[in-house]
Scaffold this active site. Sequence first.
Site, short mmCIF file in Angstrom:
data_model
loop_
_atom_site.label_atom_id
_atom_site.label_comp_id
_atom_site.label_asym_id
_atom_site.label_seq_id
_atom_site.Cartn_x
_atom_site.Cartn_y
_atom_site.Cartn_z
N ARG A 122 -11.27 1.96 8.64
CA ARG A 122 -11.10 1.29 8.05
C ARG A 122 -11.71 1.31 6.66
O ARG A 122 -12.51 0.50 5.94
CB ARG A 122 -10.87 -0.33 8.14
N GLN A 127 -7.67 3.80 3.21
CA GLN A 127 -6.26 3.07 3.52
C GLN A 127 -4.52 3.95 3.61
O GLN A 127 -3.93 3.12 4.27
CB GLN A 127 -6.13 2.30 1.71
N ASP A 130 -4.12 4.96 6.76
CA ASP A 130 -4.38 3.97 8.11
C ASP A 130 -2.18 3.17 8.61
O ASP A 130 -2.03 2.65 8.34
CB ASP A 130 -4.55 2.79 7.20
N SER A 133 -2.00 -0.52 10.26
CA SER A 133 -1.37 -1.16 9.07
C SER A 133 0.42 -0.94 8.47
O SER A 133 0.83 -2.19 8.73
CB SER A 133 -2.98 -0.99 7.96
N TYR A 230 -14.77 -9.69 12.27
CA TYR A 230 -14.24 -9.83 13.13
C TYR A 230 -14.40 -10.96 14.34
O TYR A 230 -15.22 -11.92 13.87
CB TYR A 230 -14.67 -8.51 14.35
#
Length: 427
Positions: A122, A127, A130, A133, A230
Amino acid sequence: MGQTVFIPREIDANESRVAASPDTVKRLIALGFDVVVESGAGTASRIVDDEFARAGASIGKASDAARANVVLKVRRPTDAELKVYKPGTAVIAAMDPYGNEAAVAAMAKAGVTAFAMEFMPRITRAQVMDILSSQANLAGYQAVIDGAAEYDRALPMMMTAAGTVPAAKIFIMGVGVAGLQAIATARRLGAVVTATDVRPAVKEQVQSLGAKFLAVEDEEFKAAETAGGYAKEMSKEYQAKQAALTAEHIAKQDIVVTTALIPGRPAPKLVSAAMVASMKPGSVIVDLAVERGGNVEGAQAGKVVTTANGVKIVGHLNVPGRVAASASLLYARNLYAFLETMFDKDSRQLAISRDDELVEATMLTDGGKVVHPNFARAKEEPRIEPAAIPARTMVADASPKASAPKKVASKKPAAAKPKKPGPEGVA
């Protein structure tokens, strides 16, 4: 002579997506590839063979994979498919390798160079590649649509001469990409929306979408996020406080959507049987993590279960595939963007740079070997997937039985097992 990209029809009965679109076919041909699409590959995604043909692809059959230099897929190839591929073929797909080490070894034995798109780092450069996502975004949307369909009542407040229809209350558990889209969709449909997550940073995102954030916001909560963004594991004291707050809140909700996933591990349990039993008849819970064991006690993969107290628990498989026409367009663009980075425009040939950070992160097998560090040691140290874990990073189990299993799950070896890097929560 140009190299060939093959797009197969997915064999899995639950898979309705396809790994290419007319747009990406045109782009691949512009790079210098010959493109062959298996007949019927896009039918379930509303892309008929003629559309691929007009984009410049040849319409072929499954056996045409034997002459491909690159195979673009949605799901990991089966043993039968691997038998057709020639050694050295680059296979790019969502490989779902954890718990499927034998399948990874089979790809190595077949001599293919396999890339797991779900391992894409990531970073800004990646992007557009991905898949987590792009597909989670649609899963969050579809989860609310599925919940509304099962709820069979109006979601927005309606004031009429005959009386007022109250707005539905929707609770989103886990605020990753899927959770944020679920919030946005539920708000657009007029519901009263709340959401929870242990990461303080998402509170502002939730509020920006017009939803209310639910959490025990004490000093521990304020520090409940790592430098990488996270979620940290919370103390037992915090879990108990959050569990009590969540249990009280769930009892008042009409629709609950759970989205919590931890890469390579079973899904954390967020909703206990006691919580389900506290909900009103006709309420709905949509479990987006059901394929990894589920966030909800009582959820069953591929089924809509109605409990004794009339609550529906929705456990659809492959939720992005339920909006395949949209999901395929995004997924195909993810794959094209990655393949483009491995194409040499001067020689007009595939040129895989094994030092590239994207290749290093995603390459599973190469040259007859398993090369990804998370799986290369599998023969020496077979991976034992941990047992289903309680909700440590999101919400604790508030059922009366919660204390006993927590002691079992807190044994040091089980807690120390996971080494897989990656975000917690749905992408």
